[in-house]
Enzyme design. Sequence first.
Site, mmCIF file in Angstrom:
data_model
loop_
_atom_site.group_PDB
_atom_site.id
_atom_site.type_symbol
_atom_site.label_atom_id
_atom_site.label_comp_id
_atom_site.label_asym_id
_atom_site.label_seq_id
_atom_site.Cartn_x
_atom_site.Cartn_y
_atom_site.Cartn_z
ATOM 1 C CG HIS A 1 1.594 5.269 34.903
ATOM 2 N ND1 HIS A 1 2.734 5.117 35.666
ATOM 3 C CD2 HIS A 1 1.834 6.302 34.070
ATOM 4 C CE1 HIS A 1 3.621 6.033 35.317
ATOM 5 N NE2 HIS A 1 3.091 6.765 34.353
ATOM 6 C CB SER B 1 0.339 10.210 30.002
ATOM 7 O OG SER B 1 0.644 11.533 29.751
ATOM 8 C CG ASP C 1 11.775 7.001 27.540
ATOM 9 O OD1 ASP C 1 10.716 7.330 26.997
ATOM 10 O OD2 ASP C 1 11.841 6.456 28.660
ATOM 11 C CG MET C 2 11.221 12.398 23.822
ATOM 12 S SD MET C 2 11.467 13.886 22.859
ATOM 13 C CE MET C 2 10.054 13.796 21.756
ATOM 14 C CB ALA C 3 7.419 13.649 28.465
ATOM 15 C CE LYS D 1 9.620 23.133 14.314
ATOM 16 N NZ LYS D 1 11.044 23.320 14.071
ATOM 17 N N GLY E 1 20.160 9.882 24.882
ATOM 18 C CA GLY E 1 19.783 8.848 25.845
ATOM 19 C C GLY E 1 20.963 8.271 26.622
HETATM 20 P P1 NAI Z 1 14.163 13.756 30.034
HETATM 21 O O1 NAI Z 1 13.770 15.119 29.611
HETATM 22 O O2 NAI Z 1 14.857 13.608 31.340
HETATM 23 O O3 NAI Z 1 15.104 13.085 28.913
HETATM 24 C C1 NAI Z 1 14.668 12.939 27.582
HETATM 25 C C2 NAI Z 1 15.726 12.214 26.782
HETATM 26 O O4 NAI Z 1 16.823 13.112 26.554
HETATM 27 C C3 NAI Z 1 16.322 10.983 27.479
HETATM 28 O O5 NAI Z 1 16.477 9.933 26.548
HETATM 29 C C4 NAI Z 1 17.677 11.493 27.973
HETATM 30 O O6 NAI Z 1 18.643 10.473 28.094
HETATM 31 C C5 NAI Z 1 18.037 12.444 26.857
HETATM 32 N N1 NAI Z 1 19.029 13.425 27.282
HETATM 33 C C6 NAI Z 1 18.927 14.290 28.305
HETATM 34 N N2 NAI Z 1 20.060 15.031 28.399
HETATM 35 C C7 NAI Z 1 20.871 14.602 27.418
HETATM 36 C C8 NAI Z 1 22.188 14.971 26.982
HETATM 37 N N3 NAI Z 1 22.890 15.902 27.595
HETATM 38 N N4 NAI Z 1 22.699 14.337 25.933
HETATM 39 C C9 NAI Z 1 22.029 13.376 25.295
HETATM 40 N N5 NAI Z 1 20.783 12.962 25.651
HETATM 41 C C10 NAI Z 1 20.227 13.586 26.703
HETATM 42 O O7 NAI Z 1 12.902 12.770 30.017
HETATM 43 P P2 NAI Z 1 11.371 13.143 30.201
HETATM 44 O O8 NAI Z 1 10.851 13.742 28.954
HETATM 45 O O9 NAI Z 1 11.220 13.899 31.466
HETATM 46 O O10 NAI Z 1 10.727 11.686 30.361
HETATM 47 C C11 NAI Z 1 11.027 10.913 31.516
HETATM 48 C C12 NAI Z 1 10.333 9.580 31.478
HETATM 49 O O11 NAI Z 1 8.956 9.714 31.681
HETATM 50 C C13 NAI Z 1 10.486 8.761 30.202
HETATM 51 O O12 NAI Z 1 10.946 7.488 30.583
HETATM 52 C C14 NAI Z 1 9.058 8.631 29.665
HETATM 53 O O13 NAI Z 1 8.797 7.405 28.976
HETATM 54 C C15 NAI Z 1 8.286 8.712 30.948
HETATM 55 N N6 NAI Z 1 6.913 9.134 30.767
HETATM 56 C C16 NAI Z 1 5.938 8.176 30.940
HETATM 57 C C17 NAI Z 1 4.608 8.520 30.841
HETATM 58 C C18 NAI Z 1 3.546 7.481 31.017
HETATM 59 O O14 NAI Z 1 2.391 7.848 31.133
HETATM 60 N N7 NAI Z 1 3.867 6.201 31.011
HETATM 61 C C19 NAI Z 1 4.191 9.900 30.560
HETATM 62 C C20 NAI Z 1 5.297 10.804 30.352
HETATM 63 C C21 NAI Z 1 6.616 10.432 30.474
#
Ligand code: NAI
Length: 355
Positions: free
Chosen positions: A120, A144, A178-180, A228, A310
Site C-alpha cells: 500500500h 486498491s 487528490d481523491m479516491a 462516471k 485541494g
Molecule cells: P477527500 O474526499 O477528503 O478530498 C478529495 C479532494 O477534494 C482533495 O484534494 C481535497 O483537498 C479536495 N477538497 C475537499 N473539499 C474541498 C473544498 N471545499 N474545496 C476545494 N477542494 C476540496 O479525499 P478522499 O477521496 O477521501 O481521499 C483521501 C486520500 O486517500 C487521498 O490521499 C488518496 O490518494 C488516498 N487513497 C489512497 C489509496 C491507496 O490505496 N493508496 C486508496 C484510496 C484513497
Amino acid sequence: MNETVAVKPEELHDLIQNKLEKAGLKKEHATEVATHLVFADACGIHSHGAVRVEYYAEQISKGGVTLDPKIEFEKTGPSSGIVHGDNGVGQYVALKGLEHAIEMAKESGVAVVGISKMAHSGALSYYVKKAAQEELIGIAMCQSDPMVVPFGGKENYFGTNPIAFSAPRKNHEPVVFDMATTVQAWGKILDARSKNKEIPNTWAVDKDGNPTTDPYAVNGLLPIAGPKGYGLMMMVDILAGMLLGLPFGKHVSSMYDDLTEKRNLGQLYILIDPKRFTNLEVFKETIDSMVTELHSIPPANGFDQVYYPGEINQISYEKALASGINVVKNIYDYLISDDIHFDYYENTNAFGEKK
Ligand code: NAI
C-alpha cells in the site's frame, strides 16, 4: 469526539519510524514511510496517516512486505518504464519509482512510469506534490482493494482507485488535488458508526446492492457520480494494473485478508514537463492567476470561501507545521508504547472488520 494530542511533526516521525523498525523494516524504508504518514496527517488526510502504523507493523511482522526488496527500473522506451518493486513497503517503492519518472520527464519531456508489485502506497498527493516541486505536472493513480460496487451492481469489483494531480505555481506551493474515486472512504463510514449516525444514501450499498443509510449495513462503497466514477476507477485499474500485467478488479489483493501474503499492487505516474509545451514561467503565473480568480468568486450560502481544488490540504499542512499535528489519543498511546501490534488486522474483511 475522539480525544487528540497535538504532536510535533518531528516527534510523530520518530515515533512512527521507531515502531516500523521494531516491526522489522530497514531504517531507510521506515524513515520514508514515517515522512509520508506525517505528511498525510499534516495535510489533514488522517485516513492515510499515523492511523495506518499498526496495520503496517502487523503486515511487516508477518511477512506481507519484502524487507530487503530488489527494486529494479526497466526502461522500456525514451519516455516509458516499469519499476519492479518486489513488494517492498509501498511508500519507499513508490518514491523510487517517482524519482525515475522525474528524471525521465526532465530528459524527454514526458514520462509514463508504472510500478509493478508493491505494498500500500498511502496518499498519492505526496508523490505528485514532489513532481510539481520539480516544476513538472504530475498525475498518479493506483490500485486498491475491491470494495466498490460497479454502477448498477450488487457485488464489489473495483477498488477505491485514487487519482492525484499537481501543477507548479509561480509564487506558491503547487496545486495538488487528490481523491479516491468513491463518494466516501470507508473511514467515514466507521466514523458514522462510532457516532451512531446515519450516512447519506449516496455513499454505500447493503448486501443486496441497495443504497443504505445504516452504516452497519454497508457492504460496498459507491463510485463518485455513478457511471462516471465507475469509469474512472476502471481507467485506473487498466493503467495501474492491467498495463503492468498485475491482478485487476476483484482479483486485486485485499488489504487485510492474509497478512503473510505480498500484495502485488500497481501504481502509475504520468509526468509532463510544461516547458515542452509552453513558457514555464508564464504557465506558472497562469496557474496563480487561476487561483486568484477562483478566490475572488463569492461563496455560495453555507460556504466561507472558494478554495482551489485541494487547497484545504495545503492550508492544513501549513498549520500543522506551525502548531503540531492532532493525533487521536489511542493512536498516540500505541505509538509511545512498547507494543509492536495487537494482531488485530489478520483475517478481517476488506473493510477491516472481523470476518
Ligand atoms: P477527500 O474526499 O477528503 O478530498 C478529495 C479532494 O477534494 C482533495 O484534494 C481535497 O483537498 C479536495 N477538497 C475537499 N473539499 C474541498 C473544498 N471545499 N474545496 C476545494 N477542494 C476540496 O479525499 P478522499 O477521496 O477521501 O481521499 C483521501 C486520500 O486517500 C487521498 O490521499 C488518496 O490518494 C488516498 N487513497 C489512497 C489509496 C491507496 O490505496 N493508496 C486508496 C484510496 C484513497
